[in-house]
Design a protein around this motif. Structure first.
Motif, PDB file in Angstrom:
ATOM      1  N   THR A 113       0.800  -1.187   0.010  1.00  0.00           N
ATOM      2  CA  THR A 113       0.045  -0.125   0.070  1.00  0.00           C
ATOM      3  C   THR A 113       0.872   1.295  -0.039  1.00  0.00           C
ATOM      4  N   TRP A 114       1.660   1.390   0.803  1.00  0.00           N
ATOM      5  CA  TRP A 114       2.758   2.315   0.869  1.00  0.00           C
ATOM      6  C   TRP A 114       3.474   2.555  -0.494  1.00  0.00           C
ATOM      7  N   ARG A 115       3.989   1.390  -1.210  1.00  0.00           N
ATOM      8  CA  ARG A 115       4.732   1.537  -2.554  1.00  0.00           C
ATOM      9  C   ARG A 115       3.753   2.011  -3.522  1.00  0.00           C
ATOM     10  N   GLN A 116       2.574   1.877  -3.320  1.00  0.00           N
ATOM     11  CA  GLN A 116       1.710   2.340  -4.473  1.00  0.00           C
ATOM     12  C   GLN A 116       1.519   4.084  -4.587  1.00  0.00           C
ATOM     13  N   GLN A 117       1.749   4.301  -3.252  1.00  0.00           N
ATOM     14  CA  GLN A 117       1.386   6.196  -3.233  1.00  0.00           C
ATOM     15  C   GLN A 117       2.544   6.887  -2.876  1.00  0.00           C
ATOM     16  N   GLU A 118       3.778   6.338  -2.686  1.00  0.00           N
ATOM     17  CA  GLU A 118       4.993   6.870  -2.205  1.00  0.00           C
ATOM     18  C   GLU A 118       5.454   7.584  -3.368  1.00  0.00           C
ATOM     19  N   THR A 119       5.709   8.896  -3.409  1.00  0.00           N
ATOM     20  CA  THR A 119       6.198   9.504  -4.577  1.00  0.00           C
ATOM     21  C   THR A 119       7.505  10.255  -4.404  1.00  0.00           C
ATOM     22  N   ARG A 120       8.003   9.989  -3.157  1.00  0.00           N
ATOM     23  CA  ARG A 120       9.708  10.236  -2.851  1.00  0.00           C
ATOM     24  C   ARG A 120      10.457   8.936  -3.186  1.00  0.00           C
ATOM     25  N   THR A 121      11.650   9.493  -3.831  1.00  0.00           N
ATOM     26  CA  THR A 121      12.495   8.467  -4.523  1.00  0.00           C
ATOM     27  C   THR A 121      13.633   8.037  -3.256  1.00  0.00           C
ATOM     28  N   ASP A 122      13.656   8.880  -2.274  1.00  0.00           N
ATOM     29  CA  ASP A 122      14.670   8.850  -1.325  1.00  0.00           C
ATOM     30  C   ASP A 122      14.453   8.014  -0.143  1.00  0.00           C
ATOM     31  N   VAL A 123      13.317   7.336  -0.275  1.00  0.00           N
ATOM     32  CA  VAL A 123      12.672   6.602   1.117  1.00  0.00           C
ATOM     33  C   VAL A 123      12.564   5.126   0.813  1.00  0.00           C
ATOM     34  N   ASP A 124      12.992   4.485   1.827  1.00  0.00           N
ATOM     35  CA  ASP A 124      13.038   3.020   1.725  1.00  0.00           C
ATOM     36  C   ASP A 124      12.337   2.364   2.634  1.00  0.00           C
ATOM     37  N   ALA A 125      11.924   0.876   2.831  1.00  0.00           N
ATOM     38  CA  ALA A 125      11.098   0.329   3.727  1.00  0.00           C
ATOM     39  C   ALA A 125      11.453  -1.097   3.831  1.00  0.00           C
TER      40      ALA A 125
END
Length: 432
Positions: free
Chosen positions: A370-382
Motif C-alpha cells: 500500500t505504501w509503495r503504491q502511493q509513495e512519491t519520494r525516491t529517497d525513502v526505503d522500507a
C-alpha cells in the motif's frame, strides 16, 4: 469453572465464548447485568468519541484525584497487560483482584453468549461498583449507542472528536457515526461535546431527548499563547493555566472538554482551581505522543485513523529538525491505510512495517505494498518485520543518535514496544 483460577484462564475462556469479536447490542449484556444487580452509587462520567477518549479519561481522573476523590476508571484496549483497563484510585488493579468478578459474571450468565469485550466489561464494571468510589469514569469501546458500557446511565457524557473509523459497524460518514456516539446521552443530563466541529446529528439528538448539551464555542471555550492557556464556561473561568502534561496541540481541546464536564458536575463533585492545575500538570497516559528521551529520540503514539494520524503529523512537525525520521508502523487491516501513509509521507525517511499478533491486523507485506503504491519520494526505503520489537530493533540499528524513531498505529504496535523495547532502547542509550 474449576480449571479457571487465574486472570489468564478467564481471558482465554472469554475469548472462546462467542464466534464474533464484536457484536453490538445491549440486550444480552443488560440481561446479565440485571441478574448481577450491577449499579453505581456514585456519579458516572461516560466518554465516547473517535479520538481523545483515553486522554479525556486520564485528565478527568488526574483532576479528581487531586481534588481528593476516590476514582475508578475503565478504558480499553490495553497496551501491554489486560489489568491496565481498570484503575482504582489511580492504581492499576491486580490480576487476582479481577478473578472474583469474572466468576460473578459467569455465575449470572446462565448460558447467554457474551463477546470477550462484553464479558470483561461486566467484570470490570462490577469491580468498580463494589469499590466505594466517589466518581466512575467509563470509556466507550466502540460507538456508543450499542456499546456494552452504555448499560450504565451516566450523570455526564463527554463526546470527543468524531472521525471515520470502524465504519463497518458505525456508518460511512461523520453524521451517521456521530449519531451512534450520541447514544450515550441521557435526558436532562449534561453532555459535553468537545469536538470543535460537531456533527449536526449529535446536536439534533441531544435536542430531541432533552439533554443539556454543552458545545465548544457556545457554552465553553479556550484561548492560549505559547506559555499558558485560559478556559471559560458557564459561570466559571480559569486563567493562566499551564499546558497539560500530555503532549500535542490537540490536548487543549480534550482538556477544555474535561473542564466543561467538571463544571457541569460541580454540584456533585466540586473541584478547586488548584486541583485543576495540579491534575493537568501531573496527568500521564502511555502511548499518546509519548516521547522517550535519549538518542535517538523515541516517539510512541497509538494514532490509527486519518484524524489521529493528521494530529501525529502536526506534532512530529512541531518537534523541530531531525536528520532522519524512522517509522515503525503496524495497523488493523480494516483501517483507511492509504491516506494515513500519504499524510506522513513528507515526514518519514525510513519505514519499518510490522506484522501484529492478531488476525485482524494487516500483514507487513500488505502495508508495504500500500505504501509503495502511493509513495512519491525516491529517497525513502522500507522493510517488513514479524513483530514490533523486531522492527524497532532494526530502526535502532539503522538510526544515528540525532535521529528520531516514531512507533505508531495499533495499540498492538505500541504495546509490543512498551512491553519490552523501551528498556532495551534505554540500554542502548546508556551504552552509546
Amino acid at each position: 469453572m474449576q480449571a479457571m483460577k487465574t486472570l489468564h484462564d478467564w481471558l482465554a475462556h472469554c475469548d472462546s465464548l462467542h464466534p464474533k469479536t464484536i457484536e453490538l447490542g445491549l440486550d444480552r449484556v443488560r440481561a446479565v447485568a440485571t441478574r448481577m444487580g450491577l449499579a453505581f452509587t456514585c456519579p458516572v462520567i461516560t466518554v465516547a468519541g473517535t479520538n481523545g477518549k483515553g486522554s479525556t479519561c486520564a485528565m478527568l481522573e488526574a483532576i479528581a484525584l487531586q481534588a481528593g476523590y476516590r476514582t475508578g476508571v475503565y478504558t480499553s484496549p490495553h497496551l501491554v497487560h489486560f489489568e491496565e483497563r481498570c484503575r482504582i484510585h489511580g492504581e492499576i488493579v491486580g490480576a487476582d483482584a479481577l478473578v472474583p468478578f469474572f466468576e460473578r459474571v459467569e455465575a449470572a450468565r446462565e448460558g447467554v453468549t457474551l463477546t470477550y469485550f462484553e464479558f470483561t466489561t461486566l467484570a470490570i464494571l462490577c469491580l468498580m461498583a463494589s469499590s466505594k468510589l466517589d466518581v466512575a469514569i467509563l470509556e466507550v469501546g466502540l460507538g456508543g449507542r450499542l456499546d456494552a458500557v452504555n448499560i450504565i446511565d451516566s450523570d455526564c457524557a463527554v463526546i470527543t472528536s468524531i472521525d471515520l473509523d470502524h465504519m463497518e459497524f458505525l456508518g460511512n460518514d461523520r453524521e451517521t457515526i456521530g449519531r451512534e456516539k450520541a447514544g450515550i446521552m441521557r435526558t436532562g443530563r449534561p453532555v459535553v461535546v468537545s469536538d470543535p466541529v460537531p456533527t449536526q446529528s449529535i446536536i439534533d439528538y441531544g435536542t430531541e431527548i432533552g439533554a443539556d448539551v454543552w458545545l465548544m464555542g457556545r457554552d465553553f471555550n479556550f484561548s492560549g499563547d505559547k506559555q499558558q492557556w485560559s478556559w471559560a464556561g458557564r459561570g466559571r473561568r480559569y486563567a493562566g493555566l499551564a499546558y497539560p502534561a500530555l503532549r500535542g496541540a490537540n490536548q487543549l481541546i480534550n482538556a477544555s472538554g474535561v473542564l466543561a464536564a467538571l463544571e457541569a458536575l460541580r454540584s456533585k463533585i466540586p473541584v478547586t482551581a488548584q486541583a485543576v492545575r495540579n491534575g493537568l500538570a501531573m496527568v500521564e497516559l502511555p502511548g499518546r505522543f509519548q516521547i522517550v528521551p535519549g538518542q535517538p529520540t523515541l516517539v510512541l503514539d497509538v494514532a490509527h485513523n486519518p484524524h489521529s494520524i493528521a494530529a501525529l503529523a502536526a506534532n512530529l512537525d512541531a518537534m523541530g529538525f531531525f536528520p532522519t525520521t524512522h517509522a515503525v508502523f503496524g495497523a488493523m487491516a480494516d483501517k483507511d491505510l492509504a491516506p494515513m501513509l500519504k499524510k506522513l509521507g513528507p515526514i518519514i525517511d525510513r519505514w519499518y512495517f510490522t506484522d501484529l499478533p492478531t488476525a485482524r491486523a494487516a500483514k507487513a507485506a500488505d502495508l508495504y505494498a500500500t505504501w509503495r503504491q502511493q509513495e512519491t519520494r525516491t529517497d525513502v526505503d522500507a522493510s517488513t518485520h514479524t513483530s514490533p520489537m523486531q522492527a524497532l530493533d532494526a530502526a535502532v540499528a539503522a538510526a544515528d543518535p540525532a535521529d528520531r524513531i516514531a512507533v505508531f498505529g495499533s495499540f498492538y504496535t505500541v504495546g509490543g514496544v512498551l512491553g519490552d523495547g523501551v528498556p532495551r532502547l534505554h540500554a542502548k542509550h546508556l551504552a552509546s
